[in-house]
Write an enzyme that holds these catalytic residues in place. Structure first.
Site, PDB file in Angstrom:
ATOM      1  N   GLU A  91      26.105 109.136  -3.213  1.00  0.00           N
ATOM      2  CA  GLU A  91      26.632 108.512  -4.175  1.00  0.00           C
ATOM      3  C   GLU A  91      26.304 106.951  -4.146  1.00  0.00           C
ATOM      4  O   GLU A  91      26.054 106.342  -3.076  1.00  0.00           O
ATOM      5  CB  GLU A  91      28.205 108.729  -4.393  1.00  0.00           C
ATOM      6  CG  GLU A  91      28.577 110.068  -4.600  1.00  0.00           C
ATOM      7  CD  GLU A  91      29.780 110.342  -4.632  1.00  0.00           C
ATOM      8  OE1 GLU A  91      30.406 111.320  -5.560  1.00  0.00           O
ATOM      9  OE2 GLU A  91      30.844 109.815  -3.787  1.00  0.00           O
ATOM     10  N   CYS A 104      27.304  99.061  -5.182  1.00  0.00           N
ATOM     11  CA  CYS A 104      27.505  99.688  -3.762  1.00  0.00           C
ATOM     12  C   CYS A 104      26.515 100.704  -3.460  1.00  0.00           C
ATOM     13  O   CYS A 104      26.692 101.813  -4.169  1.00  0.00           O
ATOM     14  CB  CYS A 104      29.017 100.142  -3.978  1.00  0.00           C
ATOM     15  SG  CYS A 104      29.579 100.767  -2.512  1.00  0.00           S
ATOM     16  N   CYS A 111      28.294 110.474   7.336  1.00  0.00           N
ATOM     17  CA  CYS A 111      28.530 109.291   8.156  1.00  0.00           C
ATOM     18  C   CYS A 111      29.052 109.825   9.901  1.00  0.00           C
ATOM     19  O   CYS A 111      29.908 110.753   9.643  1.00  0.00           O
ATOM     20  CB  CYS A 111      29.519 108.449   7.825  1.00  0.00           C
ATOM     21  SG  CYS A 111      29.617 106.867   9.010  1.00  0.00           S
ATOM     22  N   CYS A 115      35.745 107.487  11.024  1.00  0.00           N
ATOM     23  CA  CYS A 115      37.137 106.774  10.706  1.00  0.00           C
ATOM     24  C   CYS A 115      38.100 107.505   9.939  1.00  0.00           C
ATOM     25  O   CYS A 115      37.563 108.239   8.804  1.00  0.00           O
ATOM     26  CB  CYS A 115      36.682 105.649   9.815  1.00  0.00           C
ATOM     27  SG  CYS A 115      35.431 104.364  10.651  1.00  0.00           S
ATOM     28  N   CYS A 118      38.648 107.404   6.084  1.00  0.00           N
ATOM     29  CA  CYS A 118      37.488 107.371   4.963  1.00  0.00           C
ATOM     30  C   CYS A 118      37.012 108.841   4.843  1.00  0.00           C
ATOM     31  O   CYS A 118      36.645 109.603   5.760  1.00  0.00           O
ATOM     32  CB  CYS A 118      36.425 106.363   5.679  1.00  0.00           C
ATOM     33  SG  CYS A 118      34.963 106.212   4.894  1.00  0.00           S
ATOM     34  N   SER A 197      28.197  95.717   5.142  1.00  0.00           N
ATOM     35  CA  SER A 197      29.332  96.008   5.981  1.00  0.00           C
ATOM     36  C   SER A 197      29.297  97.074   7.173  1.00  0.00           C
ATOM     37  O   SER A 197      28.670  98.017   6.894  1.00  0.00           O
ATOM     38  CB  SER A 197      30.401  96.501   4.823  1.00  0.00           C
ATOM     39  OG  SER A 197      31.861  96.865   5.306  1.00  0.00           O
ATOM     40  N   ASN A 294      42.800 103.681  -0.355  1.00  0.00           N
ATOM     41  CA  ASN A 294      42.396 104.554  -1.378  1.00  0.00           C
ATOM     42  C   ASN A 294      42.539 106.046  -0.829  1.00  0.00           C
ATOM     43  O   ASN A 294      41.801 106.452  -0.035  1.00  0.00           O
ATOM     44  CB  ASN A 294      41.053 104.325  -1.962  1.00  0.00           C
ATOM     45  CG  ASN A 294      41.065 103.050  -2.561  1.00  0.00           C
ATOM     46  OD1 ASN A 294      41.601 102.695  -3.471  1.00  0.00           O
ATOM     47  ND2 ASN A 294      39.975 102.271  -2.178  1.00  0.00           N
ATOM     48  N   CYS A 358      36.367 102.080  -2.142  1.00  0.00           N
ATOM     49  CA  CYS A 358      36.002 101.834  -0.709  1.00  0.00           C
ATOM     50  C   CYS A 358      36.388 103.316  -0.142  1.00  0.00           C
ATOM     51  O   CYS A 358      37.698 103.598  -0.400  1.00  0.00           O
ATOM     52  CB  CYS A 358      36.671 100.880  -0.157  1.00  0.00           C
ATOM     53  SG  CYS A 358      36.043  99.319  -0.678  1.00  0.00           S
TER      54      CYS A 358
HETATM   55  N1  SAH Z   1      30.447 101.813   7.606  1.00  0.00           N
HETATM   56  C1  SAH Z   1      30.522 100.632   6.899  1.00  0.00           C
HETATM   57  C2  SAH Z   1      30.322 100.801   5.250  1.00  0.00           C
HETATM   58  C3  SAH Z   1      31.170 101.862   4.845  1.00  0.00           C
HETATM   59  S1  SAH Z   1      32.939 101.590   4.383  1.00  0.00           S
HETATM   60  C4  SAH Z   1      31.797  99.860   7.288  1.00  0.00           C
HETATM   61  O1  SAH Z   1      32.722 100.526   7.925  1.00  0.00           O
HETATM   62  O2  SAH Z   1      32.123  98.873   6.731  1.00  0.00           O
HETATM   63  C5  SAH Z   1      33.290 100.375   3.244  1.00  0.00           C
HETATM   64  C6  SAH Z   1      34.510  99.766   3.397  1.00  0.00           C
HETATM   65  O3  SAH Z   1      35.560 100.656   2.848  1.00  0.00           O
HETATM   66  C7  SAH Z   1      34.809  99.301   5.029  1.00  0.00           C
HETATM   67  O4  SAH Z   1      35.411  98.161   4.883  1.00  0.00           O
HETATM   68  C8  SAH Z   1      36.087 100.516   5.128  1.00  0.00           C
HETATM   69  O5  SAH Z   1      36.939  99.857   6.042  1.00  0.00           O
HETATM   70  C9  SAH Z   1      36.685 100.764   3.600  1.00  0.00           C
HETATM   71  N2  SAH Z   1      37.200 102.154   3.614  1.00  0.00           N
HETATM   72  C10 SAH Z   1      36.739 102.915   4.111  1.00  0.00           C
HETATM   73  N3  SAH Z   1      37.905 103.888   3.551  1.00  0.00           N
HETATM   74  C11 SAH Z   1      38.607 103.440   2.788  1.00  0.00           C
HETATM   75  C12 SAH Z   1      39.880 103.943   2.204  1.00  0.00           C
HETATM   76  N4  SAH Z   1      40.234 105.205   2.208  1.00  0.00           N
HETATM   77  N5  SAH Z   1      40.466 103.339   1.468  1.00  0.00           N
HETATM   78  C13 SAH Z   1      40.163 101.666   1.408  1.00  0.00           C
HETATM   79  N6  SAH Z   1      39.124 101.180   2.015  1.00  0.00           N
HETATM   80  C14 SAH Z   1      38.290 102.211   2.775  1.00  0.00           C
END
Ligand code: SAH
Length: 365
Positions: A91, A104, A111, A115, A118, A197, A294, A358
């Site tokens: 996406e 974006c 991935c 995390c 995410c 990022s 989110n 995000c």
């Molecule tokens: N792997 C990279 C880029 C992808 S995530 C990184 O970790 O930076 C991009 C951003 O979205 C990151 O700052 C992450 O912390 C944030 N993010 C991930 N899941 C999220 C969620 N459920 N709600 C809000 N932000 C989120």
């Protein structure tokens, strides 16, 4: 088999053109059509002779990846479901800002970092995107942005590598794509309008800053205490927060680092967390982006997909209990950091309606 042209660097294309006994300037012409004009129908490349066009079409596949679906919301944000040649799906999101677009872009299918907050992490890691697959997203979105702007108007474009995946774990292809995205021979977007990022891959950060010193860097902090951060972001057991912060503190750079902080209700959104964050970042020229959590998942058939993924990963129940903090808590967190002299922006994420904010990007794979 035809070569997919987007996977070639400019230098590789030049070499090919020489091997095909075409005039040298054809490489420039091809790039102009592909990257500046964004026209990928060889028949339309009017300044290249018919014979040379034939040679090109016998050598290269110049089709961009296929867009399977576009979802738009009322604010003009658009999310694209893109199919790769091996049928994996990724996406990308086009965010409409007041005076420009932000793209974006994804760098991996899925991935590996898992995390906890995410959605992409729940998909697991499938593979790295090739440089052409990264570049191709920018071209697809640029085409669409042009079609959705007023005629004659050239919209400024920013790129953030905040889509699916960890960009710095696909460094080779990321940097190849960045070469063509930033170069005058390519799309020509200035590095200062591009943000990478990362969850914190220190070697990758160092390489990126050396290779692209004008690029902007975002670091996903998400928790000031090492123990909580390690729980939320397992990668930080290996890539230590202290080492990364020490590097940021002691290395001069063009732009301030942005610290991203996903605020999760009752997990990392207390005033003590804000205090710890303020103390932790002291002395690092930075900005802080607060992103209220989110709710995860995306795409069709969300519930069943998340449940299936959860079963597959044998996810602990805590993963599913995350909630977005209420506005006053977010404001208070922001206010505290502000009072300590930090530049803080709250990112009430755009695109929540179409699950493109995000951490919401995930595809059925
Ligand atoms: N792997 C990279 C880029 C992808 S995530 C990184 O970790 O930076 C991009 C951003 O979205 C990151 O700052 C992450 O912390 C944030 N993010 C991930 N899941 C999220 C969620 N459920 N709600 C809000 N932000 C989120």
């Amino acid at each position: 088999m035809l070569k997919w042209i987007y996977d070639l660097s400019y230098e590789e294309l030049e070499k090919d053109i020489a091997h095909l006994y075409l005039p040298r300037f054809v490489a420039d012409q091809v790039c102009r059509w592909l990257y500046e004009k964004n026209i990928n129908d060889i028949a339309c490349w009017s300044n290249i002779s018919k014979k040379n066009r034939e040679t090109l079409s016998q050598t290269y596949d110049i089709r961009l990846n296929k867009v399977l679906e576009v979802q738009a919301d009322r604010e003009g944000n658009r999310k694209y479901l893109i199919e790769l040649k091996d049928k994996y799906k990724i996406e990308a999101v086009l965010i409409k800002e007041k005076k420009h677009f932000t793209m974006c872009i994804s760098t991996q299918v899925g991935c590996a970092l898992k995390c906890k907050f995410c959605a992409t992490g729940r998909m697991g890691f499938k593979r790295n995107l090739s440089s052409g697959e990264i570049l191709s997203q920018a071209l697809l979105l640029k085409k669409d942005a042009a079609e959705n702007s007023a005629p004659g108007q050239k919209e400024k474009i920013n790129i953030v590598f905040m889509g699916m995946g960890e960009p710095l774990l696909n460094y080779e292809n990321l940097s190849r794509a960045l070469q063509l995205i930033t170069s005058e021979k390519g799309i020509g977007i200035s590095p200062r309008n591009i943000t990478v990022s990362t969850a914190g891959i220190l070697d990758g950060i160092k390489r990126l800053e050396k290779d692209f010193p004008r690029l902007k860097l975002s670091f996903s902090l998400n928790a000031p205490a090492a123990a909580l951060r390690e729980e939320l972001m397992p990668i930080s057991k290996k890539e230590k927060l202290d080492d990364i912060l020490a590097y940021f503190r002691h290395t001069p750079r063009k732009h301030r680092v942005t610290f991203e902080y996903v605020l999760i209700k009752g997990v990392n959104d207390s005033l003590q967390d804000a205090e710890k964050t303020a103390a932790l970042l002291r002395g690092i020229p930075c900005k802080i982006n607060l992103i209220p959590y989110n709710p995860g998942g995306s795409g069709v058939n969300l519930e069943s997909k998340v449940l299936l993924a959860a079963k597959r990963l044998n996810a602990p129940p805590r993963e599913w209990g995350f909630e977005t903090p209420a506005e006053p808590e977010v404001e208070a967190f922001c206010e505290y950091l502000h009072s300590r002299g930090y530049t803080v922006i709250i990112r009430w994420s755009k695109g929540r309606e179409i699950k493109s904010a995000c951490g919401q990007l995930a595809t059925e794979i």
